[in-house]
Scaffold this motif. Sequence first.
Motif, short mmCIF file in Angstrom:
data_model
loop_
_atom_site.label_atom_id
_atom_site.label_comp_id
_atom_site.label_asym_id
_atom_site.label_seq_id
_atom_site.Cartn_x
_atom_site.Cartn_y
_atom_site.Cartn_z
N SER A 1 -24.65 28.97 -17.76
CA SER A 1 -24.88 28.10 -19.29
C SER A 1 -25.59 26.86 -19.01
CB SER A 1 -23.28 28.14 -19.90
OG SER A 1 -22.62 27.37 -19.05
N LYS B 1 -31.08 27.46 -28.73
CA LYS B 1 -30.20 27.60 -27.48
C LYS B 1 -30.35 26.67 -26.61
CE LYS B 1 -30.47 32.58 -28.40
NZ LYS B 1 -28.83 32.91 -29.02
N SER C 1 -28.60 32.40 -20.89
CA SER C 1 -28.01 32.43 -22.13
C SER C 1 -27.38 33.88 -22.13
CB SER C 1 -29.33 32.47 -23.12
OG SER C 1 -28.81 32.53 -24.47
N ARG D 1 -32.68 26.56 -24.41
CA ARG D 1 -33.01 27.17 -22.99
C ARG D 1 -34.50 27.67 -23.10
NH1 ARG D 1 -28.66 25.96 -22.22
NH2 ARG D 1 -26.87 26.99 -21.55
N TYR E 1 -30.40 36.13 -18.09
CA TYR E 1 -30.08 35.42 -16.76
C TYR E 1 -31.18 35.70 -16.02
CZ TYR E 1 -26.87 33.62 -13.42
OH TYR E 1 -26.26 32.59 -12.37
N ASP F 1 -27.22 36.48 -25.06
CA ASP F 1 -28.33 37.41 -25.19
C ASP F 1 -28.59 38.47 -23.98
OD1 ASP F 1 -29.36 35.79 -27.75
OD2 ASP F 1 -29.28 34.30 -26.21
#
Length: 425
Positions: A265, A137, A223, A139, A229, A226
């Motif tokens: 994002s 991801k 993300s 992230r 945030y 999922d």
Amino acid sequence: MATPITRRTILALSTGAAAGLSLPGVAAYADDHATTRVRFTLNAQVLDGGEQVTSITLNTARIGPIDPASLTTATFTVHAKATSPIPIADDDAIFGEYDLDRTVTAVRLDHRGNIVLGLSHAEGQTGGGTLGYIEGKSRNVMLDLVYTITQRAPIVLCDHRPITIREFVQDHRLSDPEVDAFSSHVSGSGMKYRLYSPTGSHASRRSKRPLIVWLHGGGEGASLPDNYYDNETTLRANRGALGFATPQAQRIFDGAYVLAPQSTSAWMQDGPRFAPLIREIIGDVTRRNRIDHDRIYVVGCSNGGYMSMKMTTVYPNLFAAAVPICGVVTSSPPGGAPLIPDSELARISTPSWLVTSRDDTTVDPQANTAHAHDLIPGSLMTLYDHVIWNGHRFAGHWSWIYVARNDPSINGTRVWQWMAAQHRH
């Protein structure tokens, strides 16, 4: 023994525990419940390579005055477990999880009489970080942290009574004063952001203050598939925003607000759509605070380096200065249209100081930063050979560390002083 639960569960239930061990042959002061159950807080600090838990405060003050001579680094042991807050796919990987014993390097009493356990920590050290990086991801996420404290030797009060703490309960809160100084907000469009407001003498002055906008890198966005945030990783992954809230920076800027929006994002995925959302937040902050509209600055790294340049193309008259760090202007992925065409770069009128490192293997410094510098009229550039700070060598992409430390310098003028001297015309 209480069952350890995740920090995220603790946030929801406001309960949670990690176990302590009773000591054979040591009498507990049974009439005082505080001797059998003590809460503790994880204290964290954002290093240049990301946030780490650096110490633990045991809330022992209400037990009574403790004899410091009874405390050693062997009095308590600490075990730490850090896991992802969201599921990781079988074909994916997360970096930063751990399940290990933390080394207690110091023990002391704070001014309230609480026991503070210092923990081994350092740049690049495994075990102790608060973030995990999900490879698939791209992230960072806030790890669920469960700490287990065990008492291995008695502590003694100043009246000579020995104390056994039978249960340690982890507080839901992660204490990091630098991060905690930024308030949390959500814009009308639903974009989250953090805001530092000047304090002390700067806050009491009636004149208007500058505003510094920090745009994070790709790893610090949300993300949303999922439902993740957090409005946290923007401040905890590096010192980019925090650097401008330090006393040194606040003196240079004569007190500045520091704004850190969080992308839903990655900025590079749709810069033209994100630009007005960032502009909306800037507008909200300037309306609600005493902001000098002629001293609004934009700084960003990697994805945010791209976005800082993009903002100056979309809003040519908004910023007094821009500092894009290891930003991207070429196509991503390769082969497509450039993220910022040469024609747009050539029309940037905002005073710009670009920063990168020659050994950046993530974003080609020549094709991006050097190329943009050649096209942006009157721009400045600092090109490092490597990213090294306090003797630790970081990945070449991490040149934002230098800006967070006010290191870039041209003809004796450092980047923060240069920014502070710029005013919108």
